[in-house]
Design a protein around this motif. Structure first.
Motif, mmCIF file in Angstrom:
data_model
loop_
_atom_site.group_PDB
_atom_site.id
_atom_site.type_symbol
_atom_site.label_atom_id
_atom_site.label_comp_id
_atom_site.label_asym_id
_atom_site.label_seq_id
_atom_site.Cartn_x
_atom_site.Cartn_y
_atom_site.Cartn_z
ATOM 1 N N GLY A 19 -4.847 -4.684 -14.636
ATOM 2 C CA GLY A 19 -4.980 -3.986 -13.366
ATOM 3 C C GLY A 19 -5.012 -4.872 -12.148
ATOM 4 O O GLY A 19 -5.589 -4.490 -11.120
ATOM 5 N N HIS A 20 -4.415 -6.045 -12.222
ATOM 6 C CA HIS A 20 -4.375 -6.940 -11.066
ATOM 7 C C HIS A 20 -3.037 -7.664 -11.029
ATOM 8 O O HIS A 20 -2.220 -7.551 -11.947
ATOM 9 C CB HIS A 20 -5.523 -7.958 -11.131
ATOM 10 N N CYS A 21 -2.818 -8.397 -9.965
ATOM 11 C CA CYS A 21 -1.609 -9.209 -9.801
ATOM 12 C C CYS A 21 -2.005 -10.678 -9.702
ATOM 13 O O CYS A 21 -3.165 -11.013 -9.466
ATOM 14 C CB CYS A 21 -0.845 -8.784 -8.548
ATOM 15 N N PRO B 204 -11.349 8.068 -1.900
ATOM 16 C CA PRO B 204 -11.886 7.102 -0.926
ATOM 17 C C PRO B 204 -12.671 5.969 -1.571
ATOM 18 O O PRO B 204 -12.959 4.964 -0.905
ATOM 19 C CB PRO B 204 -12.800 7.965 -0.043
ATOM 20 N N LEU B 205 -13.017 6.095 -2.859
ATOM 21 C CA LEU B 205 -13.762 5.037 -3.545
ATOM 22 C C LEU B 205 -12.859 4.030 -4.249
ATOM 23 O O LEU B 205 -13.347 3.040 -4.793
ATOM 24 C CB LEU B 205 -14.727 5.657 -4.563
ATOM 25 N N ALA B 206 -11.542 4.269 -4.243
ATOM 26 C CA ALA B 206 -10.599 3.358 -4.898
ATOM 27 C C ALA B 206 -10.207 2.234 -3.944
ATOM 28 O O ALA B 206 -9.041 2.060 -3.583
ATOM 29 C CB ALA B 206 -9.369 4.122 -5.380
ATOM 30 N N GLY C 178 -14.886 1.251 -9.983
ATOM 31 C CA GLY C 178 -14.025 0.440 -10.839
ATOM 32 C C GLY C 178 -13.216 1.242 -11.828
ATOM 33 O O GLY C 178 -12.590 0.685 -12.730
ATOM 34 N N GLY C 179 -13.214 2.573 -11.696
ATOM 35 C CA GLY C 179 -12.558 3.406 -12.698
ATOM 36 C C GLY C 179 -11.044 3.395 -12.649
ATOM 37 O O GLY C 179 -10.388 3.596 -13.667
ATOM 38 N N CYS C 180 -10.454 3.206 -11.484
ATOM 39 C CA CYS C 180 -8.992 3.207 -11.330
ATOM 40 C C CYS C 180 -8.513 1.845 -10.849
ATOM 41 O O CYS C 180 -9.254 1.101 -10.204
ATOM 42 C CB CYS C 180 -8.559 4.288 -10.344
ATOM 43 N N ASP C 181 -7.250 1.554 -11.151
ATOM 44 C CA ASP C 181 -6.672 0.258 -10.774
ATOM 45 C C ASP C 181 -5.505 0.378 -9.798
ATOM 46 O O ASP C 181 -5.276 -0.526 -8.998
ATOM 47 C CB ASP C 181 -6.159 -0.475 -12.022
ATOM 48 N N TRP C 182 -4.749 1.497 -9.876
ATOM 49 C CA TRP C 182 -3.468 1.546 -9.176
ATOM 50 C C TRP C 182 -3.323 2.751 -8.253
ATOM 51 O O TRP C 182 -2.212 3.192 -7.989
ATOM 52 C CB TRP C 182 -2.311 1.545 -10.178
ATOM 53 N N GLN C 183 -4.422 3.271 -7.703
ATOM 54 C CA GLN C 183 -4.282 4.417 -6.800
ATOM 55 C C GLN C 183 -3.498 4.074 -5.544
ATOM 56 O O GLN C 183 -2.978 4.975 -4.871
ATOM 57 C CB GLN C 183 -5.661 4.968 -6.429
ATOM 58 N N HIS C 184 -3.396 2.799 -5.232
ATOM 59 C CA HIS C 184 -2.660 2.395 -4.029
ATOM 60 C C HIS C 184 -1.169 2.226 -4.272
ATOM 61 O O HIS C 184 -0.431 1.798 -3.368
ATOM 62 C CB HIS C 184 -3.235 1.086 -3.471
ATOM 63 N N ALA C 185 -0.697 2.569 -5.478
ATOM 64 C CA ALA C 185 0.725 2.491 -5.807
ATOM 65 C C ALA C 185 1.261 3.875 -6.114
ATOM 66 O O ALA C 185 0.555 4.719 -6.668
ATOM 67 C CB ALA C 185 0.943 1.575 -7.017
ATOM 68 N N SER C 186 2.518 4.125 -5.771
ATOM 69 C CA SER C 186 3.119 5.422 -6.073
ATOM 70 C C SER C 186 3.159 5.615 -7.588
ATOM 71 O O SER C 186 3.231 4.640 -8.347
ATOM 72 C CB SER C 186 4.535 5.493 -5.513
#
Length: 395
Positions: free
Chosen positions: A20-22, A75-77, A83-91
């Motif tokens: 879940g990271h780059c 709003p918590l992502a 810490g539950g989600c990793d990619w909400q900022h990606a389509s």
């Protein structure tokens, strides 16, 4: 080496990595960056540094955004949030592309397998899918999820990836601080809640609602412990059962093994293929799951159950076997189990995996015994997170 903890760096973000990271680089060190996307330029705050060649951080400011970046639906992502989600900022499409890259990289690096991977979407979209949630009560008694790599509890008002309404009653009340809450929405829409609390060093479980879940998959209705193993995504069980059935091709009158069988989802598919004259050995370590499986498949006498560790049960299992299906936990099967499987000389092995690194390691073990990957499908069974479900066919 001086710790970088709290330091803010400006970096170019490189390729996605498993977890879940780059990956970025700064002053000769690798920085694993969350909340960023490949190709972006970001300011990253270092959140973990244990010395050595790498550290971890959060992208706190995006200086040059990827065209695939979208506003997170929760709003918590965000850095410092849940810490539950990793990619909400990606389509959603790009999330699947990132996961495909991770699966392909793990196969190449750990198993020496070069393969193009496509991650397929399941029905239902990226939100409202999570039918099983485990929360923890913070110091104020409010239920929430932990921050990434932290014991800190982030209280929830809602969770956009959970089945709608699933958490309403749990989030509306206060709990004993430290209590863990297991919430399951079954196939009939009933919500089951269990509270786990530690009192004087002992874990106590208290079933608050429900307890026996009803699920529907592979053409059958299932009754099982609501908090035992079942696929989290509502569409996953039937989808995986269909792929297993297509690839297993267990011969009529033949023998099959269903390893880490749960309550027998795949055993039911194999039983239909081998027929009344065949035999399916279902192996599962959880005794409650075995009991539930025996009840659910009581109409299939060709299925026999064994409770115990897979490698121990297989040591005395009748051999050879025509087909093996396995769905191990996240850590994978491991060398001992692989050797137990190949001792049965199966023609085909269908491996269901929820972790691409564990899958790749086990494929490498199988490769030393002459089994090669002949087909692979991957499914986005955990949208918004880094997790991905794979099914591999070996022969």
């Amino acid at each position: 080496m001086t710790s970088w903890l709290g330091r803010v760096l400006e970096v170019e973000v490189g390729a996605v990595a498993h977890g879940g990271h780059c990956v970025a680089r700064a002053d000769g060190r690798v920085v694993f960056v969350r909340h960023a996307l490949p190709g972006e330029r970001v300011r990253v705050e270092i959140t973990e540094d244990n010395g050595g060649s790498f550290c971890r951080g959060d992208a706190i400011e995006v200086l040059s955004a990827s065209p695939h970046r979208v506003p997170p639906p929760c709003p918590l992502a965000v850095p410092g949030g849940c810490g539950g989600c990793d990619w909400q900022h990606a389509s959603p499409d790009y999330q699947r592309s990132l996961k495909a890259s991770v699966v392909a990289e793990q196969l190449q690096r750990l198993a020496g397998i070069e393969r193009e991977v496509v991650v397929e979407a399941l029905d239902g979209g990226p939100l409202d899918w999570r039918s099983r949630v485990r929360l923890v009560a913070g110091r104020d008694g409010r239920a929430g999820l932990r921050a990434h790599h932290s014991h800190r509890v982030v209280a929830l008002d809602d969770c956009p990836i959970a089945v709608p309404g699933e958490l309403d009653d749990v989030l509306a009340r206060r709990w004993r601080p430290g209590s863990e809450l297991e919430i399951t929405t079954d196939g009939d829409g009933e919500v089951h809640v269990r509270e786990l609390s530690t009192v004087r060093g002992k874990v106590r479980a208290r079933q608050l609602t429900g307890g026996v879940a009803v699920q529907h998959a592979a053409g059958r209705d299932w009754r099982l412990d609501a908090h035992g193993f079942w696929q989290v995504h509502p569409a996953a069980a039937s989808t995986l059962a269909a792929v297993v059935g297509e690839w297993a091709e267990a011969p009529s009158g033949g023998t099959a093994w269903d390893l880490y069988a749960g309550v027998g989802l795949f055993a039911s598919v194999l039983a239909a293929q081998v027929g009344a004259a065949g035999h399916v050995l279902a192996v599962e370590s959880g005794r409650r799951a075995v009991a539930d499986g025996e009840k659910n498949l009581a109409d299939l006498p060709q299925v026999s159950w064994q409770a115990g560790r897979v490698e121990h049960v297989l040591a005395s299992a009748a051999k050879p076997v025509d087909v093996v299906v396995l769905d191990p936990p996240r850590k994978g099967a491991g060398k001992a189990v692989v050797e137990s499987i190949v001792a049965g000389s199966p023609d085909r092995i269908v491996y269901v995996a929820c972790d691409p690194a564990a899958l790749a390691r086990d494929l490498a073990f199988f490769g030393t015994h002459g089994y090669s990957l002949t087909d692979l499908r991957a499914f986005d069974a955990f949208p918004m997170t880094h997790h991905v479900e794979c099914v591999a066919l070996l022969s």
